[in-house]
Design a protein around this motif. Structure first.
Motif, PDB file in Angstrom:
ATOM      1  N   ASP A  85       0.932  -1.189   0.096  1.00  0.00           N
ATOM      2  CA  ASP A  85       0.040   0.164   0.062  1.00  0.00           C
ATOM      3  C   ASP A  85       0.846   1.199  -0.015  1.00  0.00           C
ATOM      4  O   ASP A  85       0.375   2.347   0.377  1.00  0.00           O
TER       5      ASP A  85
ATOM      6  N   GLU B 122       2.498   4.487  -1.716  1.00  0.00           N
ATOM      7  CA  GLU B 122       2.236   5.233  -2.869  1.00  0.00           C
ATOM      8  C   GLU B 122       3.248   5.069  -4.001  1.00  0.00           C
ATOM      9  O   GLU B 122       4.419   5.141  -3.816  1.00  0.00           O
TER      10      GLU B 122
ATOM     11  N   THR C 196       4.835   6.374  -7.135  1.00  0.00           N
ATOM     12  CA  THR C 196       5.207   7.690  -7.912  1.00  0.00           C
ATOM     13  C   THR C 196       6.814   7.372  -8.413  1.00  0.00           C
ATOM     14  O   THR C 196       7.326   6.386  -8.050  1.00  0.00           O
TER      15      THR C 196
ATOM     16  N   ASP D   5      -4.398   1.264  -7.743  1.00  0.00           N
ATOM     17  CA  ASP D   5      -4.538   2.723  -7.195  1.00  0.00           C
ATOM     18  C   ASP D   5      -3.175   3.608  -7.613  1.00  0.00           C
ATOM     19  O   ASP D   5      -2.983   4.760  -7.366  1.00  0.00           O
ATOM     20  N   TRP D   6      -2.458   2.808  -8.814  1.00  0.00           N
ATOM     21  CA  TRP D   6      -1.217   3.747  -9.286  1.00  0.00           C
ATOM     22  C   TRP D   6      -2.175   5.146  -9.991  1.00  0.00           C
ATOM     23  O   TRP D   6      -3.017   5.075 -10.589  1.00  0.00           O
ATOM     24  N   LYS D   7      -1.210   6.376 -10.168  1.00  0.00           N
ATOM     25  CA  LYS D   7      -1.485   7.464 -10.653  1.00  0.00           C
ATOM     26  C   LYS D   7      -1.202   7.257 -12.151  1.00  0.00           C
ATOM     27  O   LYS D   7      -0.341   8.144 -12.613  1.00  0.00           O
TER      28      LYS D   7
END
Length: 225
Positions: free
Chosen positions: A31, A33, A35, A113-115
């Motif tokens: 989980d 983030e 980037t 959930d990747w940007k």
């Protein structure tokens, strides 16, 4: 000037790619983030090093998911050499994709959930539909003549991906809680949803139990491609 003839290839690019793949896997599964900055820090490389291999998160995701399609293609080549039918290859391709998704559940669930942009999904659909087009051409004489091949392939690809993504979403909570995931039954679901003229399976036929070779998936998220 010293000759480079016969010199062994530089192993550093392969190590960098493997480190980035591993960082993506670890951050997604925990989980974290995801980037470019986070990936570079986790992999122990610079942003410049990341961008020397990938144009961004979409490109990285595409490279990772290509391992799944490579496995499907390799398995189909093996089966063709063994004289297996196209329908049997379709069955194995579905089972291989499902087994890959199940094995890498934590990573793939986190990757949702990747940007990244919608283009990643479209590339995925296009790649998978290309595999379906190849199979459909081999069973063209059994395909209903009113069905357009390209649209049929995209329909099969998009529907399959939607079933897999929905399963990842629905099981995300249990996986995060450390619960062992039950048998998904996704192979049978997808094969039953596809038409029998394509899969070779009638409603009363059992799903073959030996569609996937067990060692196909070793190190698929950390190897260099």
């Amino acid at each position: 000037m010293p000759s480079t003839e016969g010199r062994a290839p530089d192993p550093r690019p392969a190590r960098t790619r493997a480190a980035i793949f591993a960082a993506a896997r670890d951050l997604s599964a925990t989980d974290g983030e995801v980037t470019v900055n986070a990936l570079a820090r986790r992999a122990g490389v610079s942003r410049a090093a990341f961008y020397s291999h990938f144009s961004g998160l979409d490109d990285l995701m595409g490279a990772i998911l290509r391992t799944m399609f490579d496995l499907q293609y390799a398995r189909a080549v093996e089966m063709a050499a063994d004289g297996r039918t196209t329908q049997e290859m379709v069955q194995s391709s579905v089972a291989t994709m499902v087994a890959y998704v199940e094995r890498h559940h934590a990573f793939l669930r986190g990757a949702l959930d990747w940007k990244s942009s919608h283009s990643t999904y479209l590339i995925l659909v296009t790649t998978l539909s290309g595999l379906h087009v190849n199979a459909l051409k081999r069973v063209a004489d059994q395909m209903p003549p009113q069905l357009p091949m390209e649209q049929t392939a995209r329909y099969f690809a998009g529907g399959t991906l939607d079933v897999l993504i929905q399963w990842l979403v629905e099981t995300g909570g249990d996986a995060h809680a450390g619960k062992e995931l039950a048998d998904s039954g996704l192979t049978e679901v997808i094969l039953r949803l596809l038409p029998s003229w394509y899969t070779g399976l009638q409603p009363e036929d059992p799903i073959p139990a030996d569609l996937v070779v067990g060692d196909l998936f070793a190190d698929t998220l950390t190897r260099d491609d």
